[in-house]
Motif scaffolding. Sequence first.
Motif, short mmCIF file in Angstrom:
data_model
loop_
_atom_site.label_atom_id
_atom_site.label_comp_id
_atom_site.label_asym_id
_atom_site.label_seq_id
_atom_site.Cartn_x
_atom_site.Cartn_y
_atom_site.Cartn_z
N ASP A 120 37.32 46.15 49.91
CA ASP A 120 38.41 46.32 50.09
C ASP A 120 38.70 44.89 49.42
N CYS A 121 37.87 43.97 48.39
CA CYS A 121 38.08 43.06 47.01
C CYS A 121 38.83 44.04 45.90
N ALA A 122 38.52 45.59 45.68
CA ALA A 122 39.43 45.87 44.41
C ALA A 122 40.80 46.04 45.19
N ILE A 127 37.78 38.92 50.98
CA ILE A 127 38.61 37.46 51.06
C ILE A 127 38.73 36.68 50.49
N PHE A 128 38.74 37.21 48.91
CA PHE A 128 38.69 35.84 47.66
C PHE A 128 40.66 35.44 47.70
N GLY A 129 40.85 36.93 47.42
CA GLY A 129 42.65 37.22 47.24
C GLY A 129 42.47 36.72 46.17
N GLU A 130 44.02 35.91 45.81
CA GLU A 130 44.35 35.67 44.62
C GLU A 130 44.08 33.66 44.19
N ARG A 137 43.71 41.95 43.20
CA ARG A 137 43.72 43.08 43.89
C ARG A 137 43.71 43.77 41.82
N VAL A 138 42.47 45.29 41.77
CA VAL A 138 43.12 45.83 40.52
C VAL A 138 43.65 45.90 39.85
N ALA A 139 44.69 45.98 41.35
CA ALA A 139 46.36 46.89 40.42
C ALA A 139 47.33 45.26 40.08
N ASN A 140 46.73 44.28 40.46
CA ASN A 140 47.19 43.19 39.42
C ASN A 140 46.61 42.57 38.04
#
Length: 178
Positions: A120-122, A127-130, A137-140
């Motif tokens: 979920d984090c990737a 729960i961390f978000g930005e 996320r990795v896509a960022n």
Amino acid sequence: MWKVVRQIAKTGICTEAAPDIGAIDAAQVARIQQELLDILGQALTIREVDAGSCNGCELEINALGNPYYNLQGLGIKFVASPRHADLLLVTGPVSRNMETALKRTYDATPEPKLVVAVGDCACDGGIFGESYATCGRVANVIPVDEVIPGCPPAPLEILRGILKAVRRRVVSQRSVGK
């Protein structure tokens, strides 16, 4: 001491049963191996990158290497260098300190490269978000071909996601005519 012995006798064995992944016969293994060879012309090599995770996903990825899942028996192996990898397996929300390292790893991976975000984090930052500490996320940070949700996802789901990303790449290459 006798109290502990009685408790053990009363409780019995408290371990989980092995997950039921169905009967994988030699024909299925051979089909997966042949499909990987047809797609890549070689074994699939994976570089795993921890971009800031809690290591829950890494534990499940490591479980793929045990005799139960037998990842190497399918022709899939992990490598230490991104220069030898066909696929990047990224876990965790990308911490600010790992952003440059992840980009460099992506750039060092030869074409055609695949990126799979695990957990979920990737996938969405979890729960961390930005925040000031994470890019989310990795896509960022780098392009992602496949996401495998879960906290953490089961080893079988990770394997399915890897195979899905490889198959999707083949379909897109065939449609383009490469």
